[in-house]
Design a protein around this motif. Structure first.
Motif, mmCIF file in Angstrom:
data_model
loop_
_atom_site.group_PDB
_atom_site.id
_atom_site.type_symbol
_atom_site.label_atom_id
_atom_site.label_comp_id
_atom_site.label_asym_id
_atom_site.label_seq_id
_atom_site.Cartn_x
_atom_site.Cartn_y
_atom_site.Cartn_z
ATOM 1 N N MET A 40 18.776 72.182 -11.210
ATOM 2 C CA MET A 40 17.547 72.490 -11.936
ATOM 3 C C MET A 40 17.935 72.915 -13.352
ATOM 4 N N VAL A 41 17.216 72.419 -14.326
ATOM 5 C CA VAL A 41 17.498 72.755 -15.720
ATOM 6 C C VAL A 41 16.316 73.551 -16.257
ATOM 7 N N TYR A 42 16.604 74.725 -16.763
ATOM 8 C CA TYR A 42 15.570 75.558 -17.374
ATOM 9 C C TYR A 42 15.704 75.459 -18.879
ATOM 10 N N GLN A 43 14.614 75.033 -19.512
ATOM 11 C CA GLN A 43 14.653 74.899 -20.965
ATOM 12 C C GLN A 43 14.272 76.224 -21.597
ATOM 13 N N ASP A 44 14.992 76.551 -22.577
ATOM 14 C CA ASP A 44 14.701 77.796 -23.254
ATOM 15 C C ASP A 44 13.621 77.539 -24.303
ATOM 16 N N GLU A 45 12.962 78.571 -24.751
ATOM 17 C CA GLU A 45 11.817 78.432 -25.654
ATOM 18 C C GLU A 45 12.166 77.689 -26.928
ATOM 19 N N THR A 46 13.383 77.827 -27.406
ATOM 20 C CA THR A 46 13.797 77.141 -28.633
ATOM 21 C C THR A 46 13.746 75.626 -28.437
ATOM 22 N N ILE A 47 14.199 75.168 -27.280
ATOM 23 C CA ILE A 47 14.185 73.734 -26.990
ATOM 24 C C ILE A 47 12.747 73.232 -26.937
ATOM 25 N N GLN A 48 11.881 73.963 -26.257
ATOM 26 C CA GLN A 48 10.486 73.558 -26.164
ATOM 27 C C GLN A 48 9.820 73.535 -27.536
ATOM 28 N N GLU A 49 10.157 74.491 -28.372
ATOM 29 C CA GLU A 49 9.590 74.536 -29.723
ATOM 30 C C GLU A 49 10.053 73.326 -30.543
ATOM 31 N N VAL A 50 11.342 72.998 -30.466
ATOM 32 C CA VAL A 50 11.878 71.841 -31.188
ATOM 33 C C VAL A 50 11.236 70.556 -30.680
ATOM 34 N N GLN A 51 11.105 70.441 -29.367
ATOM 35 C CA GLN A 51 10.484 69.243 -28.803
ATOM 36 C C GLN A 51 9.035 69.107 -29.258
ATOM 37 N N SER A 52 8.306 70.200 -29.266
ATOM 38 C CA SER A 52 6.907 70.175 -29.702
ATOM 39 C C SER A 52 6.793 69.759 -31.168
#
Length: 72
Positions: A17-29
């Motif tokens: 399982m891979v948990y994305q950290d908020e920084t990754i989600q922000e960059v993706q968005s």
């Protein structure tokens, strides 16, 4: 801008399982929003060109669209 991304991988059963950290989600968005705006601008530019172009250019564009549709 340099962004360092980190992933935390944990084992749960046999599938990792891979948990994305908020920084990754922000960059993706941000990347998705930028891509959407670029596509919107390209569509507007194409529509404006088609609206004002000559008959010859319109025929060329139409031929290219048919070629692309046939290919894909």
């Amino acid at each position: 801008m340099l962004v360092i991304l980190t992933l935390t991988i944990t084992q749960q059963g046999e599938k990792p399982m891979v948990y994305q950290d908020e920084t990754i989600q922000e960059v993706q968005s941000k990347n998705k929003a930028k891509a959407f705006e670029e596509k919107k601008e390209m569509r507007k530019e194409c529509a404006d060109f088609v609206k004002d172009c000559s008959t010859f250019h319109l025929q060329e564009i139409h031929s290219e669209i048919r070629r692309l549709k046939k290919k894909y």
